[in-house]
Design a protein around this motif. Structure first.
Motif, mmCIF file in Angstrom:
data_model
loop_
_atom_site.group_PDB
_atom_site.id
_atom_site.type_symbol
_atom_site.label_atom_id
_atom_site.label_comp_id
_atom_site.label_asym_id
_atom_site.label_seq_id
_atom_site.Cartn_x
_atom_site.Cartn_y
_atom_site.Cartn_z
ATOM 1 N N THR A 40 0.863 -1.187 0.000
ATOM 2 C CA THR A 40 0.000 0.000 0.000
ATOM 3 C C THR A 40 0.898 1.235 0.000
ATOM 4 O O THR A 40 1.685 1.425 0.919
ATOM 5 N N ILE B 236 -10.197 3.169 10.479
ATOM 6 C CA ILE B 236 -9.175 2.124 10.678
ATOM 7 C C ILE B 236 -9.635 0.811 10.032
ATOM 8 O O ILE B 236 -8.840 0.105 9.405
ATOM 9 N N VAL B 237 -10.942 0.524 10.154
ATOM 10 C CA VAL B 237 -11.491 -0.702 9.539
ATOM 11 C C VAL B 237 -11.255 -0.661 8.021
ATOM 12 O O VAL B 237 -10.809 -1.636 7.418
ATOM 13 N N ASP C 80 -9.003 1.195 6.363
ATOM 14 C CA ASP C 80 -7.545 1.101 6.110
ATOM 15 C C ASP C 80 -7.077 -0.345 6.139
ATOM 16 O O ASP C 80 -6.366 -0.806 5.243
ATOM 17 N N ASN C 81 -7.475 -1.050 7.204
ATOM 18 C CA ASN C 81 -7.027 -2.440 7.352
ATOM 19 C C ASN C 81 -7.564 -3.315 6.222
ATOM 20 O O ASN C 81 -6.861 -4.188 5.734
ATOM 21 N N GLN D 28 -5.542 -2.759 3.157
ATOM 22 C CA GLN D 28 -4.222 -3.401 3.263
ATOM 23 C C GLN D 28 -4.333 -4.930 3.135
ATOM 24 O O GLN D 28 -3.540 -5.562 2.434
ATOM 25 N N GLU D 29 -5.353 -5.494 3.788
ATOM 26 C CA GLU D 29 -5.551 -6.959 3.700
ATOM 27 C C GLU D 29 -5.783 -7.397 2.250
ATOM 28 O O GLU D 29 -5.197 -8.365 1.781
ATOM 29 N N SER E 41 -3.796 6.919 8.754
ATOM 30 C CA SER E 41 -3.558 5.993 7.638
ATOM 31 C C SER E 41 -2.081 5.946 7.311
ATOM 32 O O SER E 41 -1.516 4.881 7.048
ATOM 33 N N GLU F 188 -0.486 3.853 9.902
ATOM 34 C CA GLU F 188 -0.956 2.457 9.954
ATOM 35 C C GLU F 188 -0.551 1.644 8.728
ATOM 36 O O GLU F 188 -0.025 0.550 8.860
ATOM 37 N N ILE F 189 -0.830 2.175 7.549
ATOM 38 C CA ILE F 189 -0.686 1.329 6.353
ATOM 39 C C ILE F 189 0.286 1.888 5.312
ATOM 40 O O ILE F 189 0.393 1.348 4.220
#
Lengths: 255, 246
Positions: A29, A174-175, A177-178, A181-182, A200, A203-204
């Motif tokens: 990402t 955050i949900v 963003d994750n 990324q997943e 963000s 985090e990613i």
């Protein structure tokens, strides 16, 4: 992988991009950050082919976009997924029809096959049993997830997101963003995100590109951004007291 | 931007619109949706207005025909001619320019400002072809039918008005509408309705597609679209009349 070499873009006398080089790798990402007016949106739209740079080149896995035939460009578009800032779901279509739309346009599949694919991607973005709902009936976070589902329904090689967290509460952000990324890791997509959200970034942001006045002012990862002494980056990213303290704690701990 | 630039941009838009649809089944579904939105949902207003305008035309004609030398059948004849020549093809089109034109501009304009058109382009879809061509075909297919409905209901409205007000006899009116029938006038009404249908579908689409800004600009674009569509209809009405009847 997307490789950008020395792209320039102007609107009249206003030079928005003044020669940007960048590489965005598969399965990672990458975030583009910068102040309003720094050229982020024009850069992202140039990657998408919505704007044609006057100079420089953009290549997708080795194929230079401006040298592609119309058929190749059409194919490239089908390899791209895009999550817009406001989700850009089609108001007149239900969630199911929205996600099914690219398959209907580009694949010759039976309705049952299309429906299976729609349900699979909806499940992947943690949404189920909302097929018949219309975009106006969904919350902002749900709309973003439907937009992600629509963007990945054709198994794209490249995913572009413009401010995917805009207008969302911190928890939902955050949900999202994750989730991005997943999906990037799971499908090995080249993901490029345009963002203002410093959460963000932290985090990613496996790769971060900081744009200033149409130029790349800094490049690094979410680990390196804590240590950078680039004044423009520090001034932009750590503009709030909270982030200044977070950075200080990180630097104290690592030194 | 000056007027000439707008005209040029409008024709460049049409060049993109008239391309082969990317997926026939998707185009077919869009066409039926547009026939419903632009055509079927306009029947009520066209029928209502035509009926009452027909009534007004016959009453006004009856009140202005005072001389005993002028036959009463002239009322039916004048109502029929007014409806075929002018009211049904031109004024029904102006009513549709208001109703349908604002709908087209606001729906396409909203898609523009909420990035739905960008989403289509990113998917590799010719957004102009996908959004505008079904509207043009729906209008071209359905508006001539609406115009003929307006002619029929206008003439019928005129007859009902006469019967209710007792200003003329039913038989005189029926004689009048059968008098001196010229089939070319029907062709004239059909040609005008097809040309105006094209204008009603394309000018509002242009205003909606190229709108910039937010909700306020979409509202302004809708108003501009209705004004320009009406102006172009009135101008074309003059030229077509001169060309076909002059």
């Amino acid at each position: 992988m997307i490789t950008v070499e020395n792209i320039h873009k102007s609107f009249g006398d206003n030079k928005v991009l003044k020669g940007i080089d960048a590489t965005f790798e598969r399965g990672k990402t990458s975030l583009i950050i910068g102040q309003s007016g720094s050229g982020k949106t024009v850069f992202l739209k140039s990657l998408l082919g919505l704007f044609q740079p006057e100079q420089g080149s953009i290549s997708f896995d080795g194929s230079i976009s401006k040298e592609m035939s119309d058929d190749q460009k059409r194919q490239l578009r089908q390899d791209m997924g895009m999550v817009f800032q406001g989700s850009a779901l089609f108001d007149s279509l239900s969630v199911e029809e929205n996600i099914m739309f690219p398959i209907k346009m580009f694949a010759n599949q039976a309705r049952s096959e299309m429906l299976d694919r729609v349900n699979a991607v909806l499940k992947r973005v943690n949404l189920e049993n909302i097929n018949a709902k219309f975009p106006a009936e969904l919350s902002g976070g749900m709309q973003k997830r439907v937009a992600i589902a629509r963007a990945i329904v054709m198994n794209p090689k490249y995913l572009f997101c413009d401010e995917p967290n805009s207008g969302l509460d911190p928890k939902t952000a955050i949900v999202i963003d994750n989730l991005i990324q997943e999906i990037t890791k799971e499908y090995q997509i080249t993901t490029v995100i345009n963002s203002h959200d410093m959460n963000s970034v932290m985090e990613i942001g496996e790769k971060i590109l900081f744009l200033k006045d149409g130029l790349k002012a800094w490049e690094g990862s979410n680990k390196e951004i804590f240590k950078t002494d680039n004044e423009s980056v520090v001034d932009f990213v750590y503009s709030s007291n909270l982030f200044k303290k977070v950075r200080q704690v990180y630097l104290d701990e690592t030194n | 931007m000056n007027y000439l630039e707008h005209v040029g941009k409008y024709f460049l838009m049409l060049k993109q619109v008239f391309k082969r649809p990317q997926k026939r089944s998707v185009f077919g579904a869009a066409l039926f949706r547009e026939i419903e939105d632009l055509g079927l949902k306009s029947i009520g207003i066209v029928a209502f207005i035509s009926f009452f305008v027909g009534g007004v035309v016959s009453i006004q004609t009856a009140l202005n025909v005072e001389s005993p030398l002028i036959p009463k059948s002239l009322i039916g004849f004048a109502t029929k001619r007014s409806m075929i020549l002018e009211f049904a093809p031109t004024f029904a089109s102006i009513i549709l320019a208001g109703k349908v034109g604002s709908f087209i501009t606001s729906s396409i304009g909203t898609m523009r400002v909420t990035e739905q058109i960008d989403a289509l382009e990113v998917m590799g879809i010719n957004s102009l072809n996908y959004l505008v061509l079904p509207k043009i075909l729906a209008a071209l297919l359905f508006y001539p039918l609406l115009v003929f409905l307006a002619i029929f209901l206008g003439i019928f409205g005129g007859w009902i008005a006469g019967v209710l007000t007792d200003l003329f006899h039913s038989l005189d009116y029926i004689t009048g509408i059968q008098m001196d029938f010229d089939p070319f006038l029907i062709k004239y009404a059909f040609i005008k309705s097809v040309v105006f249908a094209f204008v009603i579908a394309t000018i509002p689409s242009y205003h909606g597609y190229y709108v910039k800004g937010g909700a306020l600009e979409v509202g302004r674009a809708s108003t501009q679209a209705v004004v320009w569509t009406s102006v172009v209809i009135i101008l074309l009405n003059y030229f077509l009349t001169q060309l076909l009847l002059g």
